[in-house]
Design a protein around this motif. Sequence first.
Motif, PDB file in Angstrom:
ATOM      1  N   THR A 158       0.832  -1.202   0.000  1.00 59.36           N
ATOM      2  CA  THR A 158       0.000   0.000   0.000  1.00 59.36           C
ATOM      3  C   THR A 158       0.862   1.246   0.000  1.00 59.36           C
ATOM      4  N   LEU A 159       1.927   1.233   0.811  1.00 56.90           N
ATOM      5  CA  LEU A 159       2.831   2.384   0.850  1.00 56.90           C
ATOM      6  C   LEU A 159       3.547   2.567  -0.477  1.00 56.90           C
ATOM      7  N   ALA A 160       3.950   1.462  -1.102  1.00 56.43           N
ATOM      8  CA  ALA A 160       4.633   1.556  -2.392  1.00 56.43           C
ATOM      9  C   ALA A 160       3.699   2.138  -3.453  1.00 56.43           C
ATOM     10  N   VAL A 161       2.438   1.706  -3.433  1.00 59.62           N
ATOM     11  CA  VAL A 161       1.467   2.237  -4.391  1.00 59.62           C
ATOM     12  C   VAL A 161       1.231   3.720  -4.112  1.00 59.62           C
ATOM     13  N   SER A 162       1.104   4.086  -2.828  1.00 60.49           N
ATOM     14  CA  SER A 162       0.914   5.494  -2.467  1.00 60.49           C
ATOM     15  C   SER A 162       2.073   6.337  -2.948  1.00 60.49           C
ATOM     16  N   ALA A 163       3.265   5.822  -2.761  1.00 62.21           N
ATOM     17  CA  ALA A 163       4.453   6.566  -3.183  1.00 62.21           C
ATOM     18  C   ALA A 163       4.515   6.669  -4.694  1.00 62.21           C
ATOM     19  N   ALA A 164       4.190   5.594  -5.380  1.00 65.36           N
ATOM     20  CA  ALA A 164       4.202   5.634  -6.836  1.00 65.36           C
ATOM     21  C   ALA A 164       3.192   6.661  -7.343  1.00 65.36           C
ATOM     22  N   LEU A 165       2.026   6.696  -6.713  1.00 66.76           N
ATOM     23  CA  LEU A 165       1.038   7.699  -7.080  1.00 66.76           C
ATOM     24  C   LEU A 165       1.547   9.088  -6.776  1.00 66.76           C
ATOM     25  N   ALA A 166       2.213   9.241  -5.634  1.00 63.40           N
ATOM     26  CA  ALA A 166       2.745  10.546  -5.250  1.00 63.40           C
ATOM     27  C   ALA A 166       3.769  11.035  -6.252  1.00 63.40           C
ATOM     28  N   LEU A 167       4.551  10.117  -6.798  1.00 59.63           N
ATOM     29  CA  LEU A 167       5.585  10.500  -7.737  1.00 59.63           C
ATOM     30  C   LEU A 167       5.037  10.743  -9.138  1.00 59.63           C
ATOM     31  N   GLY A 189      18.162  17.908  13.662  1.00 63.05           N
ATOM     32  CA  GLY A 189      18.203  18.854  12.547  1.00 63.05           C
ATOM     33  C   GLY A 189      16.992  18.756  11.646  1.00 63.05           C
ATOM     34  N   GLY A 190      16.238  17.662  11.753  1.00 66.61           N
ATOM     35  CA  GLY A 190      15.023  17.494  10.962  1.00 66.61           C
ATOM     36  C   GLY A 190      15.270  17.133   9.511  1.00 66.61           C
ATOM     37  N   VAL A 191      16.283  16.313   9.243  1.00 62.76           N
ATOM     38  CA  VAL A 191      16.602  15.947   7.862  1.00 62.76           C
ATOM     39  C   VAL A 191      16.527  14.434   7.693  1.00 62.76           C
ATOM     40  N   ILE A 192      15.854  14.017   6.631  1.00 65.01           N
ATOM     41  CA  ILE A 192      15.794  12.610   6.243  1.00 65.01           C
ATOM     42  C   ILE A 192      16.202  12.535   4.774  1.00 65.01           C
ATOM     43  N   VAL A 193      17.197  11.704   4.490  1.00 62.21           N
ATOM     44  CA  VAL A 193      17.691  11.538   3.121  1.00 62.21           C
ATOM     45  C   VAL A 193      17.551  10.068   2.746  1.00 62.21           C
ATOM     46  N   THR A 194      16.942   9.814   1.602  1.00 65.42           N
ATOM     47  CA  THR A 194      16.807   8.438   1.124  1.00 65.42           C
ATOM     48  C   THR A 194      17.927   8.120   0.138  1.00 65.42           C
ATOM     49  N   ASP A 195      18.099   6.847  -0.097  1.00 58.70           N
ATOM     50  CA  ASP A 195      18.985   6.399  -1.154  1.00 58.70           C
ATOM     51  C   ASP A 195      18.151   6.339  -2.439  1.00 58.70           C
ATOM     52  N   TRP A 196      18.781   6.024  -3.533  1.00 59.48           N
ATOM     53  CA  TRP A 196      18.060   5.900  -4.800  1.00 59.48           C
ATOM     54  C   TRP A 196      17.032   4.780  -4.696  1.00 59.48           C
ATOM     55  N   TYR A 197      15.833   5.033  -5.208  1.00 64.18           N
ATOM     56  CA  TYR A 197      14.758   4.054  -5.215  1.00 64.18           C
ATOM     57  C   TYR A 197      14.285   3.850  -6.645  1.00 64.18           C
ATOM     58  N   VAL A 198      14.255   2.585  -7.073  1.00 60.56           N
ATOM     59  CA  VAL A 198      13.745   2.235  -8.394  1.00 60.56           C
ATOM     60  C   VAL A 198      12.390   1.574  -8.208  1.00 60.56           C
ATOM     61  N   ASN A 199      11.363   2.191  -8.764  1.00 65.92           N
ATOM     62  CA  ASN A 199      10.020   1.634  -8.716  1.00 65.92           C
ATOM     63  C   ASN A 199       9.994   0.424  -9.656  1.00 65.92           C
ATOM     64  N   PRO A 200       9.570  -0.759  -9.181  1.00 64.43           N
ATOM     65  CA  PRO A 200       9.532  -1.943 -10.041  1.00 64.43           C
ATOM     66  C   PRO A 200       8.675  -1.765 -11.295  1.00 64.43           C
TER      67      PRO A 200
END
Length: 146
Positions: A8-17, A67-78
């Motif tokens: 569900t989170l992956a679908v939400s994120a894909a929609l967000a992107l 500091g309030g910072v979150i950094v992700t690594d590269w994400y490839v949507n399947p």
Amino acid sequence: MIRRSAATLAVSAALALSLSACAGKSDRPKGDLAASKVTTIGVNSYLWRATLDTLSFMPLVQTDSNGGVIVTDWYVNPQTPTERMKVTVSILDQDLRADAVRVAALRETNRGGQWVSAPVQAATTQRLEDLILTRARDLRRSSVAG
């Protein structure tokens, strides 16, 4: 608190992107600052938790709650293996406000085996900000009601 599945989170994120965003508004009630203030970390705890929840499908590279910072690594949507995204979220205030969260994203596309920088639509970062704010408001409502 209801946990969302990874799918569900992956679908939400894909929609967000991929979806365009609506303009966010601050719904901070006047006179209710105490409930929105943070007491244990350097930034608003609802925004912090909401950001971690929203980006939980992406690998994290750096998190700094003071500091309030979150950094992700590269994400490839399947669903789009020739494209990848990297996101940085900055939480700018201790209050739960619409202007207290800022999302920056990098996007690359794979051309002939090489990752090449590509533009990120402004609607993408706005949509992620909206998802984080909505989740933060839900977390706050559930903590106040409970």
